[in-house]
Scaffold this active site. Structure first.
Site, PDB file in Angstrom:
ATOM      1  N   GLU A 203       4.035   1.193  16.599  1.00  0.00           N
ATOM      2  CA  GLU A 203       2.810   0.773  16.945  1.00  0.00           C
ATOM      3  C   GLU A 203       2.862  -0.604  17.585  1.00  0.00           C
ATOM      4  OE1 GLU A 203       0.060   0.582  13.477  1.00  0.00           O
ATOM      5  OE2 GLU A 203       0.558   2.641  13.023  1.00  0.00           O
ATOM      6  N   ASP A 258       4.288   5.720  17.845  1.00  0.00           N
ATOM      7  CA  ASP A 258       3.002   5.098  17.814  1.00  0.00           C
ATOM      8  C   ASP A 258       1.719   6.101  17.706  1.00  0.00           C
ATOM      9  OD1 ASP A 258       0.740   3.076  18.705  1.00  0.00           O
ATOM     10  OD2 ASP A 258       2.383   2.326  19.790  1.00  0.00           O
ATOM     11  N   GLU A 327       3.251  11.981  12.222  1.00  0.00           N
ATOM     12  CA  GLU A 327       2.462  11.791  11.166  1.00  0.00           C
ATOM     13  C   GLU A 327       1.163  12.714  11.218  1.00  0.00           C
ATOM     14  OE1 GLU A 327       1.363   7.451  10.911  1.00  0.00           O
ATOM     15  OE2 GLU A 327       3.493   7.030  11.391  1.00  0.00           O
TER      16      GLU A 327
HETATM   17  O1  G3I Z   1       0.685  -0.558  -3.917  1.00  0.00           O
HETATM   18  C1  G3I Z   1      -0.532  -1.163  -3.939  1.00  0.00           C
HETATM   19  C2  G3I Z   1      -1.119  -1.070  -5.251  1.00  0.00           C
HETATM   20  O2  G3I Z   1      -0.312  -1.890  -6.090  1.00  0.00           O
HETATM   21  C3  G3I Z   1      -2.260  -1.294  -5.295  1.00  0.00           C
HETATM   22  O3  G3I Z   1      -2.987  -1.282  -6.707  1.00  0.00           O
HETATM   23  C4  G3I Z   1      -3.270  -0.642  -4.360  1.00  0.00           C
HETATM   24  C5  G3I Z   1      -4.951  -1.024  -4.406  1.00  0.00           C
HETATM   25  O4  G3I Z   1      -5.508  -0.855  -3.246  1.00  0.00           O
HETATM   26  O5  G3I Z   1      -2.817  -0.648  -3.008  1.00  0.00           O
HETATM   27  C6  G3I Z   1      -1.523  -0.157  -3.003  1.00  0.00           C
HETATM   28  O6  G3I Z   1      -1.051  -0.489  -1.638  1.00  0.00           O
HETATM   29  C7  G3I Z   1      -1.517   0.492  -0.809  1.00  0.00           C
HETATM   30  C8  G3I Z   1      -0.487   1.107  -0.041  1.00  0.00           C
HETATM   31  O7  G3I Z   1      -0.983   2.068   0.891  1.00  0.00           O
HETATM   32  C9  G3I Z   1       0.344   2.146  -1.024  1.00  0.00           C
HETATM   33  O8  G3I Z   1      -0.361   3.179  -1.659  1.00  0.00           O
HETATM   34  C10 G3I Z   1      -2.232  -0.312   0.247  1.00  0.00           C
HETATM   35  O9  G3I Z   1      -3.613  -0.932  -0.314  1.00  0.00           O
HETATM   36  C11 G3I Z   1      -2.779   0.603   1.446  1.00  0.00           C
HETATM   37  O10 G3I Z   1      -3.378  -0.048   2.455  1.00  0.00           O
HETATM   38  C12 G3I Z   1      -1.543   1.442   1.914  1.00  0.00           C
HETATM   39  O11 G3I Z   1      -2.044   2.357   2.914  1.00  0.00           O
HETATM   40  C13 G3I Z   1      -0.967   2.862   3.707  1.00  0.00           C
HETATM   41  C14 G3I Z   1      -1.101   2.441   5.356  1.00  0.00           C
HETATM   42  O12 G3I Z   1      -0.177   3.050   5.649  1.00  0.00           O
HETATM   43  C15 G3I Z   1      -0.804   0.939   5.334  1.00  0.00           C
HETATM   44  O13 G3I Z   1      -1.141   0.637   6.625  1.00  0.00           O
HETATM   45  C16 G3I Z   1      -0.991   4.374   3.520  1.00  0.00           C
HETATM   46  O14 G3I Z   1      -0.849   4.679   2.144  1.00  0.00           O
HETATM   47  C17 G3I Z   1      -0.340   4.872   4.377  1.00  0.00           C
HETATM   48  O15 G3I Z   1      -0.542   6.400   4.752  1.00  0.00           O
HETATM   49  C18 G3I Z   1      -0.262   4.351   6.009  1.00  0.00           C
HETATM   50  O16 G3I Z   1       0.613   5.056   6.713  1.00  0.00           O
HETATM   51  C19 G3I Z   1       0.361   4.828   8.182  1.00  0.00           C
HETATM   52  C20 G3I Z   1       1.787   4.850   8.823  1.00  0.00           C
HETATM   53  O17 G3I Z   1       2.562   4.018   7.888  1.00  0.00           O
HETATM   54  C21 G3I Z   1       1.975   4.340  10.342  1.00  0.00           C
HETATM   55  N1  G3I Z   1       0.912   5.067  11.139  1.00  0.00           N
HETATM   56  C22 G3I Z   1      -0.601   4.933  10.358  1.00  0.00           C
HETATM   57  C23 G3I Z   1      -0.361   5.545   8.717  1.00  0.00           C
HETATM   58  C24 G3I Z   1      -1.818   5.678   8.695  1.00  0.00           C
HETATM   59  O18 G3I Z   1      -2.431   4.235   8.622  1.00  0.00           O
END
Ligand code: G3I
Length: 429
Positions: A203, A258, A327
């Site tokens: 990105e 991206d 993705e």
């Molecule tokens: O690990 C914590 C946990 O301890 C806590 O209790 C919980 C409460 O919200 O959050 C957990 O972290 C979350 C993490 O995923 C693991 O589950 C974050 O809040 C959450 O924001 C995070 O989201 C991920 C996101 O990337 C972050 O930007 C998504 O699962 C994941 O699917 C997403 O993946 C991205 C790719 O890496 C890049 N491209 C876009 C794609 C979708 O956004």
């Protein structure tokens, strides 16, 4: 119905020979745990897999547990034409779980959804935690899969200390470059020869259609590191990331990844221009990752296909350049829709199945032209998708090929063979 019966017979023979693309042996049924989500219930097919659907037209169903022996395998269907992958989380990979049976049957390529991002691998300076990443790599190797590493350099999901310097200042250019080098060296060399493909930078292109992402879009890399070689471009951190990765594993495939490339021509052009300029400078970029978080109604397949073709033109500079879908998911909501639920009617299933069938027909076409080598979905089943909470919190989405109980959706059948999805929808009606 004939098509389906032939497929079932064919799948059962294949299942007897080996378990799908990764070559594992199916666990005995009694060893399986029920699926590990709150919403999932054990289903009848799990308990009764000895039916012989090829002899009984009445029992041929399209709503089956995704691991069922009579369900064709996604990755076998695409064979040598395309690698078929999925994002997983290591807590899902217990060998006795249904999930494990599903992923080893249908996918030959895996990536971790979150666990190999810097905030998890390197939460404080000098401390690396590889437990989950090691588990992922061991899993992938045990089933003979191709592994993607996601992701080395990203502005998001970095640890708090990453951009910080002395006394509350920002990190200096030298500090940040040294951190990038240490991080990339430590992580990539640990998995040298084991992780096939790395998303080296993620990105890095602006959503404005105007070059690279900078501070105003949350990325400090360009403003801290800037122009190292005096060529007038301030994104030398991207070059450095690729050089560090190449040095750490000379044989790994190095990708620039991206989103919105398939749907936003201005962003695609900016991405293309940056990659082209870097390739012309000799930067070791082996391919482009199109994330493809798309919607049921947008973009049209023609626009998506044009993006693949444009990026594949970069083979003129690097003949080994690959394009990958990294993705993929298909939200059932339009982008501007703020609602949290949507009824999954047969009409919606039909539209969704046609969407996936159109996409995979196009992916196959592009793969056969040598323009695409891998399609990875961002998740496996609707019960665990980041789109349940994005962009509307509390939303229930249904963007994948297997439903919340890991049963086959009409879209799954459409991806196997588009002529099968109408029969699958007829069954729902
Ligand atoms: O690990 C914590 C946990 O301890 C806590 O209790 C919980 C409460 O919200 O959050 C957990 O972290 C979350 C993490 O995923 C693991 O589950 C974050 O809040 C959450 O924001 C995070 O989201 C991920 C996101 O990337 C972050 O930007 C998504 O699962 C994941 O699917 C997403 O993946 C991205 C790719 O890496 C890049 N491209 C876009 C794609 C979708 O956004």
């Amino acid at each position: 119905m004939k098509n389906r019966k032939m497929l079932i017979a064919f799948s059962l023979v294949l299942a007897l020979l080996f378990s799908a693309c990764t070559g594992t042996v199916p666990e005995p049924e009694e060893n399986r745990d029920v699926l590990d989500t709150n919403t999932a219930e054990p289903n009848s097919a799990e308990k009764d897999q000895t039916v012989e659907p090829q002899d009984s037209e009445e029992t041929a169903s399209y709503v089956l547990p995704a691991y069922d022996d009579s369900v064709p395998s996604l990755c076998e269907t695409y064979g040598d034409v395309l690698k078929i992958g999925a994002a997983v989380n290591t807590d899902q990979l217990r060998e006795t779980s249904d999930f494990y049976q599903v992923v080893t049957k249908h996918y030959n390529t895996f990536v971790t959804e979150n666990e190999m991002k810097p905030m998890y691998l390197n939460p404080s300076e000098g401390d690396f935690f590889f437990d989950a990443a090691d588990r992922f790599v061991e899993f992938g190797e045990s089933v003979g899969a191709t592994l993607r590493g996601h992701t080395l350099i990203w502005h998001s999901q970095v640890p708090d200390w990453w951009f910080g310097g002395e006394n509350g200042e920002r990190a200096t250019r030298e500090q940040l470059l040294a951190r990038m080098e240490t991080y990339i060296h430590t992580v990539v060399s640990r998995y040298q020869g084991r992780i096939h493909t790395w998303d080296v930078v993620n990105e890095v292109i602006s959503d404005t259609g105007n070059g690279i992402r900078r501070d105003n879009e949350g990325s400090q890399y360009a403003s801290i590191i800037g122009d190292l070689d005096g060529d007038g471009e301030d994104y030398d951190y991207i070059e450095q990331a690729f050089y560090f990765a190449r040095a750490a594993d000379p044989d790994a495939q190095l990708i620039i990844n991206d989103y919105s490339l398939e749907s936003d021509p201005a962003k695609l052009n900016a991405f293309y221009d940056v990659v082209k300029a870097l390739l012309e400078k000799g930067v070791p970029i082996d391919g482009a990752g199109i994330q493809a978080h798309i919607q049921i109604g947008y973009p049209v397949v023609e626009l998506f296909e044009a993006a693949i073709e444009k990026l594949a033109e970069l083979k003129e500079i690097n003949p080994d350049f690959v394009v990958q879908i990294t993705e993929l998911d298909v939200s059932i909501f339009d982008w501007n829709d703020q609602s949290t639920t949507k009824e999954i009617t047969p009409e919606l299933q039909k539209k969704f199945a046609e969407r996936y069938a159109d996409l995979f027909e196009m992916f196959r076409r592009q793969a056969e032209k040598g323009n695409l080598d891998m399609v990875v979905t961002w998740g496996v089943y609707d019960g665990r998708s980041w789109l349940d909470n994005y962009p509307v919190e509390g939303r229930t989405n249904a963007p994948l090929l297997f439903d919340r109980n890991m049963m086959t959706k009409p879209a799954f059948w459409g991806v196997i063979d588009r002529d099968l999805s109408p029969e699958a929808i007829a069954e729902l009606e």
